[in-house]
Design a protein around this motif. Structure first.
Motif, mmCIF file in Angstrom:
data_model
loop_
_atom_site.group_PDB
_atom_site.id
_atom_site.type_symbol
_atom_site.label_atom_id
_atom_site.label_comp_id
_atom_site.label_asym_id
_atom_site.label_seq_id
_atom_site.Cartn_x
_atom_site.Cartn_y
_atom_site.Cartn_z
ATOM 1 N N LYS A 174 0.826 -1.205 0.000
ATOM 2 C CA LYS A 174 0.000 0.000 0.000
ATOM 3 C C LYS A 174 0.856 1.250 0.000
ATOM 4 O O LYS A 174 2.065 1.200 0.240
ATOM 5 C CB LYS A 174 -0.921 -0.019 1.212
ATOM 6 C CG LYS A 174 -1.876 -1.184 1.167
ATOM 7 C CD LYS A 174 -2.845 -1.145 2.287
ATOM 8 C CE LYS A 174 -3.772 -2.349 2.113
ATOM 9 N NZ LYS A 174 -4.882 -2.356 2.968
ATOM 10 N N LYS A 175 0.224 2.371 -0.242
ATOM 11 C CA LYS A 175 0.907 3.654 -0.299
ATOM 12 C C LYS A 175 1.641 3.964 1.000
ATOM 13 O O LYS A 175 2.769 4.458 0.993
ATOM 14 C CB LYS A 175 -0.123 4.743 -0.620
ATOM 15 C CG LYS A 175 0.372 6.157 -0.493
ATOM 16 C CD LYS A 175 1.328 6.526 -1.580
ATOM 17 C CE LYS A 175 1.667 8.003 -1.456
ATOM 18 N NZ LYS A 175 2.886 8.330 -2.129
ATOM 19 N N LYS A 176 1.030 3.653 2.140
ATOM 20 C CA LYS A 176 1.667 3.977 3.406
ATOM 21 C C LYS A 176 2.847 3.062 3.724
ATOM 22 O O LYS A 176 3.583 3.318 4.668
ATOM 23 C CB LYS A 176 0.654 3.974 4.544
ATOM 24 C CG LYS A 176 -0.057 2.688 4.775
ATOM 25 C CD LYS A 176 -1.093 2.871 5.859
ATOM 26 C CE LYS A 176 -1.966 1.646 5.974
ATOM 27 N NZ LYS A 176 -3.006 1.830 6.971
ATOM 28 N N GLU A 177 3.058 2.027 2.912
ATOM 29 C CA GLU A 177 4.226 1.164 3.077
ATOM 30 C C GLU A 177 5.414 1.640 2.243
ATOM 31 O O GLU A 177 6.430 0.962 2.189
ATOM 32 C CB GLU A 177 3.883 -0.272 2.702
ATOM 33 C CG GLU A 177 2.908 -0.929 3.641
ATOM 34 C CD GLU A 177 2.601 -2.346 3.242
ATOM 35 O OE1 GLU A 177 3.167 -3.261 3.864
ATOM 36 O OE2 GLU A 177 1.801 -2.525 2.299
ATOM 37 N N ARG A 178 5.290 2.797 1.633
ATOM 38 C CA ARG A 178 6.370 3.374 0.835
ATOM 39 C C ARG A 178 6.881 4.633 1.516
ATOM 40 O O ARG A 178 6.112 5.392 2.089
ATOM 41 C CB ARG A 178 5.886 3.712 -0.567
ATOM 42 C CG ARG A 178 5.431 2.492 -1.315
ATOM 43 C CD ARG A 178 5.013 2.838 -2.694
ATOM 44 N NE ARG A 178 4.400 1.664 -3.324
ATOM 45 C CZ ARG A 178 4.093 1.611 -4.583
ATOM 46 N NH1 ARG A 178 4.297 2.646 -5.365
ATOM 47 N NH2 ARG A 178 3.549 0.533 -5.083
ATOM 48 N N ILE A 179 8.164 4.859 1.437
ATOM 49 C CA ILE A 179 8.754 6.064 2.005
ATOM 50 C C ILE A 179 8.559 7.181 1.000
ATOM 51 O O ILE A 179 9.007 7.088 -0.146
ATOM 52 C CB ILE A 179 10.253 5.871 2.280
ATOM 53 C CG1 ILE A 179 10.473 4.708 3.223
ATOM 54 C CG2 ILE A 179 10.848 7.149 2.857
ATOM 55 C CD1 ILE A 179 11.927 4.343 3.417
ATOM 56 N N SER A 180 7.883 8.244 1.413
ATOM 57 C CA SER A 180 7.643 9.335 0.478
ATOM 58 C C SER A 180 8.060 10.696 1.039
ATOM 59 O O SER A 180 8.246 11.631 0.272
ATOM 60 C CB SER A 180 6.167 9.366 0.082
ATOM 61 O OG SER A 180 5.364 9.494 1.230
ATOM 62 N N ARG A 181 8.212 10.808 2.350
ATOM 63 C CA ARG A 181 8.587 12.097 2.918
ATOM 64 C C ARG A 181 10.086 12.332 2.794
ATOM 65 O O ARG A 181 10.890 11.451 3.092
ATOM 66 C CB ARG A 181 8.161 12.186 4.379
ATOM 67 C CG ARG A 181 6.659 12.290 4.514
ATOM 68 C CD ARG A 181 6.261 12.670 5.885
ATOM 69 N NE ARG A 181 6.727 11.661 6.837
ATOM 70 C CZ ARG A 181 6.464 11.669 8.116
ATOM 71 N NH1 ARG A 181 5.751 12.626 8.629
ATOM 72 N NH2 ARG A 181 6.911 10.720 8.902
ATOM 73 N N ARG A 182 10.441 13.522 2.369
ATOM 74 C CA ARG A 182 11.837 13.878 2.156
ATOM 75 C C ARG A 182 12.651 13.758 3.450
ATOM 76 O O ARG A 182 13.802 13.330 3.431
ATOM 77 C CB ARG A 182 11.939 15.287 1.599
ATOM 78 C CG ARG A 182 13.348 15.720 1.279
ATOM 79 C CD ARG A 182 13.353 17.081 0.660
ATOM 80 N NE ARG A 182 12.741 17.036 -0.644
ATOM 81 C CZ ARG A 182 13.425 17.079 -1.782
ATOM 82 N NH1 ARG A 182 14.730 17.184 -1.748
ATOM 83 N NH2 ARG A 182 12.804 17.029 -2.937
#
Length: 130
Positions: A7-15
């Protein structure tokens, strides 16, 4: 039983999380060619997921985006199918999130079976070290 989804929340996206992963002194690294994993444990946020990943394929290795995207899909799929390997590493780290960045090192394409076998070996090593 862990759902075999990514899922999306299982990916690191914040800088800020990405910078902490690569510049923080507490991150570890290991390689099984053609994959390199940089990982660290971070205090769990409001997302509440046990593992977050980031996939990176350099433009230096593949000039065409089609090939870079193919490799990224193969890495994400092999992680999705084998992420239960890391469930053993988490009991000692309650309240923490394992963040892993997978970096592609090779200049050529590999079959999905080869990538999956290397991913399994890499996840087992991460599990042993943590």
């Amino acid at each position: 039983m862990v759902a075999l989804t990514l899922k999306k929340k299982e990916r690191i996206s914040r800088r800020s999380l990405i910078e902490k992963l690569f510049t923080g002194g507490c991150s570890r690294s290991m390689s099984i060619f053609p994959l390199r994993a940089v990982y660290t444990f971070v205090d769990r946020d409001d997302e509440g997921v046990a593992v977050q990943i980031l996939v990176s394929v350099s433009k230096r290795h593949f000039k065409r985006a089609v090939k870079r995207n193919r490799v990224k899909r193969q890495i994400r799929e092999s992680f999705r199918l084998n992420k239960t390997i890391l469930s053993d590493a988490m009991p000692g780290h309650e309240g923490k999130t394992l963040e892993i960045a997978f970096i592609w090192l090779a200049d050529k394409l590999y079959s999905s079976e080869e990538i999956e076998s290397r991913m399994v070996a890499l996840l087992h090593r991460i599990n042993e070290k943590s």
